[in-house]
Enzyme design. Structure first.
Site, PDB file in Angstrom:
ATOM      1  N   GLN A 306      -0.912  -5.629   4.259  1.00  0.00           N
ATOM      2  CA  GLN A 306      -1.152  -5.710   2.823  1.00  0.00           C
ATOM      3  C   GLN A 306      -0.680  -4.395   2.211  1.00  0.00           C
ATOM      4  O   GLN A 306      -0.414  -3.437   2.929  1.00  0.00           O
ATOM      5  CB  GLN A 306      -2.639  -5.926   2.536  1.00  0.00           C
ATOM      6  CG  GLN A 306      -3.518  -4.850   3.104  1.00  0.00           C
ATOM      7  CD  GLN A 306      -4.765  -5.390   3.772  1.00  0.00           C
ATOM      8  OE1 GLN A 306      -4.852  -6.552   4.126  1.00  0.00           O
ATOM      9  NE2 GLN A 306      -5.746  -4.527   3.960  1.00  0.00           N
ATOM     10  N   ASP A 341      -7.238  -3.340  -5.437  1.00  0.00           N
ATOM     11  CA  ASP A 341      -6.374  -2.267  -4.945  1.00  0.00           C
ATOM     12  C   ASP A 341      -5.359  -2.759  -3.917  1.00  0.00           C
ATOM     13  O   ASP A 341      -4.655  -1.952  -3.302  1.00  0.00           O
ATOM     14  CB  ASP A 341      -7.217  -1.149  -4.323  1.00  0.00           C
ATOM     15  CG  ASP A 341      -8.160  -1.646  -3.232  1.00  0.00           C
ATOM     16  OD1 ASP A 341      -8.476  -2.847  -3.207  1.00  0.00           O
ATOM     17  OD2 ASP A 341      -8.575  -0.826  -2.388  1.00  0.00           O
ATOM     18  N   ASP A 378      -6.249  -6.843  10.873  1.00  0.00           N
ATOM     19  CA  ASP A 378      -7.108  -7.095   9.731  1.00  0.00           C
ATOM     20  C   ASP A 378      -6.791  -8.459   9.114  1.00  0.00           C
ATOM     21  O   ASP A 378      -5.637  -8.750   8.773  1.00  0.00           O
ATOM     22  CB  ASP A 378      -6.895  -5.988   8.692  1.00  0.00           C
ATOM     23  CG  ASP A 378      -7.881  -6.071   7.546  1.00  0.00           C
ATOM     24  OD1 ASP A 378      -9.087  -5.940   7.796  1.00  0.00           O
ATOM     25  OD2 ASP A 378      -7.433  -6.270   6.393  1.00  0.00           O
ATOM     26  N   GLU A 407      -9.452  -9.843  13.773  1.00  0.00           N
ATOM     27  CA  GLU A 407     -10.626  -9.653  12.931  1.00  0.00           C
ATOM     28  C   GLU A 407     -10.647 -10.794  11.916  1.00  0.00           C
ATOM     29  O   GLU A 407     -10.068 -10.702  10.839  1.00  0.00           O
ATOM     30  CB  GLU A 407     -10.575  -8.291  12.218  1.00  0.00           C
ATOM     31  CG  GLU A 407     -11.826  -7.966  11.410  1.00  0.00           C
ATOM     32  CD  GLU A 407     -11.681  -8.232   9.911  1.00  0.00           C
ATOM     33  OE1 GLU A 407     -12.698  -8.146   9.208  1.00  0.00           O
ATOM     34  OE2 GLU A 407     -10.561  -8.519   9.452  1.00  0.00           O
ATOM     35  N   LYS A 520     -16.242   2.761   3.531  1.00  0.00           N
ATOM     36  CA  LYS A 520     -14.971   2.168   3.114  1.00  0.00           C
ATOM     37  C   LYS A 520     -14.439   2.840   1.850  1.00  0.00           C
ATOM     38  O   LYS A 520     -13.233   2.784   1.574  1.00  0.00           O
ATOM     39  CB  LYS A 520     -15.152   0.673   2.856  1.00  0.00           C
ATOM     40  CG  LYS A 520     -15.336  -0.170   4.108  1.00  0.00           C
ATOM     41  CD  LYS A 520     -15.582  -1.617   3.774  1.00  0.00           C
ATOM     42  CE  LYS A 520     -14.412  -2.254   3.076  1.00  0.00           C
ATOM     43  NZ  LYS A 520     -14.625  -3.693   2.793  1.00  0.00           N
ATOM     44  N   TYR A 521     -15.333   3.484   1.082  1.00  0.00           N
ATOM     45  CA  TYR A 521     -14.928   4.030  -0.206  1.00  0.00           C
ATOM     46  C   TYR A 521     -15.200   5.528  -0.350  1.00  0.00           C
ATOM     47  O   TYR A 521     -14.944   6.094  -1.408  1.00  0.00           O
ATOM     48  CB  TYR A 521     -15.641   3.264  -1.323  1.00  0.00           C
ATOM     49  CG  TYR A 521     -15.491   1.774  -1.177  1.00  0.00           C
ATOM     50  CD1 TYR A 521     -14.280   1.146  -1.449  1.00  0.00           C
ATOM     51  CD2 TYR A 521     -16.551   0.988  -0.728  1.00  0.00           C
ATOM     52  CE1 TYR A 521     -14.130  -0.230  -1.291  1.00  0.00           C
ATOM     53  CE2 TYR A 521     -16.410  -0.387  -0.564  1.00  0.00           C
ATOM     54  CZ  TYR A 521     -15.195  -0.988  -0.837  1.00  0.00           C
ATOM     55  OH  TYR A 521     -15.045  -2.333  -0.669  1.00  0.00           O
TER      56      TYR A 521
END
Length: 644
Positions: A306, A341, A378, A407, A520-521
């Site tokens: 991605q 995003d 992913d 995953e 994650k952020y």
């Protein structure tokens, strides 16, 4: 016109979807083949399994053994990595048929001179294959068969076991029939047995408020190794997009200084073949991979297909994205989750061949440049299945050691299809299986159904995406249960840490299976030196897994009856039954549980056994089929090594 044969071959197993997909094994394992093989009439039928590795020129074979109702079985061992082919061959064995019929006539006191002359012709056919000793014997028997004065010797040899074995060794295969060819792909041992630890490299710094680096990660390798983990998985290490970057707790708009999600890949600093500049250079990453390898750890990379809106692909290859009439691209979604995003790659692009080639080049870059042999992929279920079959096949042609973990927490048939396409291991529903009934039914599905031939489960109690309800209490006993169950039910296990072992469990909101203040952020300053009961027991469990072969495989498992639904018990063994273990777990995180546990006497036999708890060192002797156990939440499991 159909070829002439009298042999029917049906129900050859194992095979997946009629042989469309290969079954899976690791080096040294056995393929157990069964088939229904029969013919018209009453003639003697024989059959074998023929097999060879893709690099071999000659077929090997093993004769099949009859069971009942025309079912036959045989097994063969796979000794090398790569693709093996196998099939079943059957024939009417006229020589054995002659011997069987002649023997019955002799038993009925019939004179068999004519039959002996017929038998001599079969012996002559075998002569050209026999060794010197066998040839000498056959010539002698032929002389008996063709001389009426040696009739007594002739009928003795005609019914001899030695002659039977020679006919078996050198079959005369007239009008034989072959089944379709089937395949088995053979991986290295790590495909079946692995112990994963995941952490965010940017949280590896020892200094508050400082972004971690690959050098900081090197400092933590000894901790990962000492806890018994052999695979260190990093979320994406690439540059993170700046356009539409997410803020803390998945805020749609980032504030100044927010670092964004690593899965929003690509920026002015590069894309999938680059490293995040604050983590370090590719040379720094290579150094980390090498030092991990020296400690017995393989580094697994995230392969996430991605792109952030400012990924170089968006500018240089706009045809790889689906543009809307207003000039925008619909961001990725997995309802109710939204990923503003991330731009999803458009796999239906007219330029798909170049797209596929580039994505293959990305994976090969990390394999060949940085010695990466494991990828955690992913969301593979959001990309075409046949793309994965192609990509994994292309990589394994050049690099058979490379392994892929899917995953994909999605529908069962989709997860199965990914495994069939070639994924080495797969995430599972274990994360949400908590009761005795749920665990038993799920593991039996994985290990007793067709799935055992192609789906290798990897049990993760948590991930950065999933803070399951069972762990949100922060209860120590629940964390101990979940890791023990994962590590002993499945031969591959993983945790996202140090969140798991430090029992960081607060959800983003009630009813949400997401972490509050998720890594994650943002990056977090962890006390990496902290030790507690969970770290101690994880270390011990991982050590035991390395010592006990029965825990290094998944499929050889038998659940034991108990008279308390809060107690689950299961017996495991290696293929040779040289190593046997018995696990008993209290699923009640708040109360002592007591139960009688029934030993699997069909597997163990009705004999006294000595059992040693490998966690505590205590030894017991059990001489009854049913035995009493008591487990508290403080130490909610037994891991017994069985000695006969």
């Amino acid at each position: 016109m159909q070829n002439q044969t009298r042999i029917v071959i049906e129900n050859v197993l194992p095979q997946i979807d009629g042989g469309v997909y290969f079954i899976k094994r690791i080096v040294g394992q056995t393929v157990k083949v069964t088939a229904d093989v029969f013919s018209d009439g009453h003639d003697v039928v024989e059959c074998c399994v023929k097999y060879k590795h893709e690099d071999d020129k000659k077929w090997q074979e093993v004769r099949m053994i009859p069971k009942e109702n025309d079912e036959w079985f045989a097994d063969f061992k796979v000794e090398k990595q790569g693709l093996y082919t196998y099939f079943v061959q059957g024939w009417v064995d006229y020589a054995l048929n002659w011997q069987h019929g002649t023997e019955r006539k002799i038993q009925d006191n019939q004179h068999v001179n004519s039959e002996l002359l017929e038998g001599a012709e079969y012996l002559k056919s075998v002569l050209e294959f026999a060794d010197d000793s066998e040839s000498h014997y056959l010539e002698k028997v032929i002389a008996f068969f063709t001389n009426e004065h040696d009739y007594d010797k002739a009928i003795q040899e005609a019914t001899s076991w030695y002659l039977h074995e020679i006919f078996k060794k050198y079959p005369i295969r007239l009008l034989e029939n072959n089944s379709s060819e089937l395949n088995v792909y053979v991986d290295r041992k790590k495909a079946l047995f692995s112990t994963w630890y995941e952490f965010f490299p940017r949280s590896a710094s020892a200094e508050e408020g400082k972004h971690g680096t690959f050098k900081d990660c090197e400092r933590l390798l000894s901790r990962v190794a000492s806890m018994g983990f052999d695979t260190l998985y990093f979320p994406p290490i690439h540059p993170i997009g700046e356009v539409n970057r997410k803020g803390k707790n998945n805020a749609t708009h980032a504030q100044h200084g927010d670092v964004g999600s690593p899965w929003g890949i690509g920026s002015q600093y590069g894309g999938h073949k680059s490293t995040h500049p604050e983590l370090g250079t590719i040379d720094d990453f290579k150094s980390l991979v090498k030092k991990a390898k020296d400690l017995g750890i393989e580094v697994a990379m995230d392969y996430a297909l991605q792109a952030a809106p400012d990924h170089p692909y968006a500018k240089n290859f706009p045809q790889w994205f689906k543009w809307r009439p207003d000039g925008t691209v619909q961001y990725a979604e997995n309802p109710p989750k939204k990923y503003q995003d991330i731009l999803p790659i458009y796999f239906e692009s007219g330029d798909w061949k170049n797209l596929w080639k580039e994505l293959l080049d990305v994976a090969l870059f990390w394999v060949e440049e940085c010695d990466i042999k494991i990828f955690r992929v992913d969301n593979p279920h959001t990309k075409p299945f046949f793309f994965w079959g192609w990509l994994i096949g292309e990589i394994k042609k050049k690099h058979p050691d490379v392994l892929f973990l899917a995953e994909a927490f999605t529908r069962p048939k989709i997860m199965n299809e990914l495994a069939k396409q070639g994924f080495t291991q797969s995430y599972t529903y274990f994360t949400w299986r908590n009761s005795k009934k749920e665990l038993t039914e799920y593991v039996e599905e994985l290990t007793q159904s067709e799935q055992k031939e192609f789906y290798r489960p990897n049990f993760w109690p948590n991930t950065p995406d999933i803070n399951p309800y069972a762990l949100q209490s922060g209860n120590e006993s629940v964390h101990l249960q979940k890791y023990f169950l994962a590590a002993t039910l499945s031969s591959s296990v993983g945790i996202y840490g140090p969140v798991f072992e430090y029992m960081i469990s607060a959800p983003m909101a009630p009813g949400k299976e997401e972490y509050l203040d998720s890594e994650k952020y943002e990056y977090i300053k962890w006390d990496w030196e902290k030790q507690n009961k969970i770290t101690t027991l994880i270390t011990r469990i991982n050590s035991i897994r390395k010592e006990q072969a029965s825990l290094q495989q998944t499929n050889n498992i038998v659940f034991c009856a108990t008279d308390n639904e809060q107690i689950i018990a299961y017996y495991k063994f290696d293929d040779d039954k040289k190593d046997e273990t018995l696990m008993i777990v209290n699923l009640d995180a708040f109360n002592v549980s007591r139960s009688m546990v029934r030993l699997p006497i069909n597997s163990l036999g009705n004999h006294p056994i000595k059992i040693t708890d490998l966690i505590t060192g205590n030894t017991y002797f059990w001489d009854k089929e049913w035995n009493f156990v008591e487990l508290s939440p403080e130490m909610p499991f037994h891991l017994f090594k069985i000695q006969r």
